[in-house]
Design an enzyme around this catalytic site. Sequence first.
Site, short mmCIF file in Angstrom:
data_model
loop_
_atom_site.label_atom_id
_atom_site.label_comp_id
_atom_site.label_asym_id
_atom_site.label_seq_id
_atom_site.Cartn_x
_atom_site.Cartn_y
_atom_site.Cartn_z
N SER A 19 -7.49 -35.18 19.15
CA SER A 19 -8.93 -35.48 19.25
C SER A 19 -9.55 -35.91 17.92
O SER A 19 -10.36 -36.84 17.92
CB SER A 19 -9.68 -34.27 19.83
OG SER A 19 -9.24 -34.04 21.14
N LYS A 69 -12.10 -23.13 28.20
CA LYS A 69 -12.98 -23.97 29.03
C LYS A 69 -13.83 -23.16 30.02
O LYS A 69 -14.98 -23.47 30.25
CB LYS A 69 -12.15 -25.02 29.79
CG LYS A 69 -11.64 -26.14 28.90
CD LYS A 69 -10.90 -27.17 29.71
CE LYS A 69 -10.21 -28.17 28.80
NZ LYS A 69 -9.41 -29.15 29.54
N ASN A 90 -15.83 -28.80 28.84
CA ASN A 90 -15.00 -29.27 27.72
C ASN A 90 -15.81 -30.01 26.66
O ASN A 90 -15.27 -30.43 25.65
CB ASN A 90 -13.84 -30.16 28.22
CG ASN A 90 -14.30 -31.58 28.55
OD1 ASN A 90 -15.47 -31.80 28.82
ND2 ASN A 90 -13.38 -32.52 28.53
N ASN A 154 1.12 -25.18 43.94
CA ASN A 154 1.02 -24.41 42.70
C ASN A 154 1.98 -23.23 42.71
O ASN A 154 2.30 -22.70 43.77
CB ASN A 154 -0.42 -23.88 42.53
CG ASN A 154 -0.66 -23.30 41.15
OD1 ASN A 154 -0.27 -23.90 40.15
ND2 ASN A 154 -1.28 -22.13 41.09
P1 NDP Z 1 -4.64 -23.95 33.18
O1 NDP Z 1 -4.14 -22.87 32.29
O2 NDP Z 1 -6.01 -23.85 33.73
O3 NDP Z 1 -3.63 -24.13 34.43
C1 NDP Z 1 -2.25 -24.14 34.20
C2 NDP Z 1 -1.53 -24.54 35.48
O4 NDP Z 1 -0.13 -24.69 35.15
C3 NDP Z 1 -1.61 -23.50 36.58
O5 NDP Z 1 -1.61 -24.15 37.83
C4 NDP Z 1 -0.31 -22.70 36.38
O6 NDP Z 1 0.18 -22.09 37.55
C5 NDP Z 1 0.64 -23.83 36.00
N1 NDP Z 1 1.80 -23.32 35.25
C6 NDP Z 1 1.83 -22.81 34.01
N2 NDP Z 1 3.08 -22.48 33.64
C7 NDP Z 1 3.88 -22.80 34.69
C8 NDP Z 1 5.28 -22.70 34.94
N3 NDP Z 1 6.12 -22.20 34.01
N4 NDP Z 1 5.76 -23.12 36.12
C9 NDP Z 1 4.92 -23.66 37.06
N5 NDP Z 1 3.58 -23.76 36.89
C10 NDP Z 1 3.06 -23.34 35.71
O7 NDP Z 1 -4.45 -25.31 32.33
P2 NDP Z 1 -5.19 -26.70 32.53
O8 NDP Z 1 -5.27 -26.99 33.96
O9 NDP Z 1 -6.44 -26.75 31.73
O10 NDP Z 1 -4.16 -27.71 31.79
C11 NDP Z 1 -2.92 -28.03 32.40
C12 NDP Z 1 -2.18 -29.04 31.51
O11 NDP Z 1 -2.90 -30.27 31.49
C13 NDP Z 1 -2.06 -28.56 30.07
O12 NDP Z 1 -0.74 -28.81 29.62
C14 NDP Z 1 -3.07 -29.42 29.32
O13 NDP Z 1 -2.69 -29.68 27.99
C15 NDP Z 1 -3.07 -30.70 30.15
N6 NDP Z 1 -4.36 -31.41 30.07
C16 NDP Z 1 -4.35 -32.73 29.66
C17 NDP Z 1 -5.53 -33.44 29.59
C18 NDP Z 1 -5.51 -34.87 29.15
O14 NDP Z 1 -6.57 -35.40 28.79
N7 NDP Z 1 -4.38 -35.54 29.18
C19 NDP Z 1 -6.84 -32.81 29.90
C20 NDP Z 1 -6.73 -31.44 30.35
C21 NDP Z 1 -5.52 -30.77 30.42
P3 NDP Z 1 -0.24 -20.58 37.95
O15 NDP Z 1 -1.56 -20.70 38.66
O16 NDP Z 1 0.86 -20.13 38.80
O17 NDP Z 1 -0.37 -19.80 36.67
#
Ligand code: NDP
Length: 272
Positions: A19, A69, A90, A154
């Site tokens: 960023s 967030k 955000n 999920n």
């Molecule tokens: P959250 O922490 O809110 O959600 C994480 C998600 O990933 C949940 O659904 C979780 O499942 C799942 N998860 C985590 N670890 C595992 C695993 N080992 N196996 C399977 N599922 C898993 O994060 P965000 O939604 O905010 O972000 C998700 C990704 O998106 C991040 O890597 C972030 O960097 C990226 N991102 C990119 C953006 C961009 O502009 N390109 C913008 C925003 C985010 P469970 O519910 O089971 O825990």
Amino acid sequence: MSKKYKLGVLGNPIEHSLSPFIHSRFARNENINIEYLPFKVSDSDFELFIKEFFTDNASKGLNITLPHKNKAADLEGIISNEAKYINAVNTIASNKNSLFLHTTDGIGFISDMQNNKSFSFMNKNVLLIGAGASAESILYRIAKEKTSQISILNRTKSKADRLIRKYSNMAQVNSDLESEKPYDLIVNCSSAGLTGEFKPIENILTKKDTHFYDLNYSLVQTPFCRWASNKSDKIFDGMGMLVFQAAHSFNKWFSVFPETQNVIKDLEAMRE
Ligand code: NDP
């Protein structure tokens, strides 16, 4: 010399955030003088940090990233309907002693898909992998785009079910994998993307022009993009969304929409 505005991004970890680079490029192109810094802030210091940051008149805004967030949606301020509905913020913008709380992730994704990938959501079959903050920000936006249907997969099924209940009045949303019509778009919103923990999805219906989009991004191919690579040639990672969500944040602070294409090109060049 024009006034210098203070901006930054708050997260933990934050060391590898792109960023500062992106916003510095926007500001240079728009002739706006900014200082944009990454701030590593723990959960317990979050509110105090925000309060102190905005006591300075030069402080114009902040981006908020993982893991803050949801917490940012509880800050005292004027929150947009979208950010309130998805309970995630955000972008914070300071104006006339008030804080305005926004979310630009969903619109950032839509902008990248529509402007850069020429993708229209109308009547499309979409699969979202993940049910966290980013999945919901995208779901909120694509549910309004007249998609045909949206499946949510999920690791923790109860979290996918919560989203399905919440959004079923806005779109056809369910947790069953499509068994008849191939997916037009598959979006990986799981943070397992970068850690190598991404598990290939079995028995998934795709076609040659299915779009595969990983929200994660890196200088090398992500495990999700690698998995998709023999299924389609429309495979993208989250670099475009990153730049567009940043551009929408910049717009909240300075009421101009910055040039994005050259910034994306510069980031792409870093991979080569
Ligand atoms: P959250 O922490 O809110 O959600 C994480 C998600 O990933 C949940 O659904 C979780 O499942 C799942 N998860 C985590 N670890 C595992 C695993 N080992 N196996 C399977 N599922 C898993 O994060 P965000 O939604 O905010 O972000 C998700 C990704 O998106 C991040 O890597 C972030 O960097 C990226 N991102 C990119 C953006 C961009 O502009 N390109 C913008 C925003 C985010 P469970 O519910 O089971 O825990």
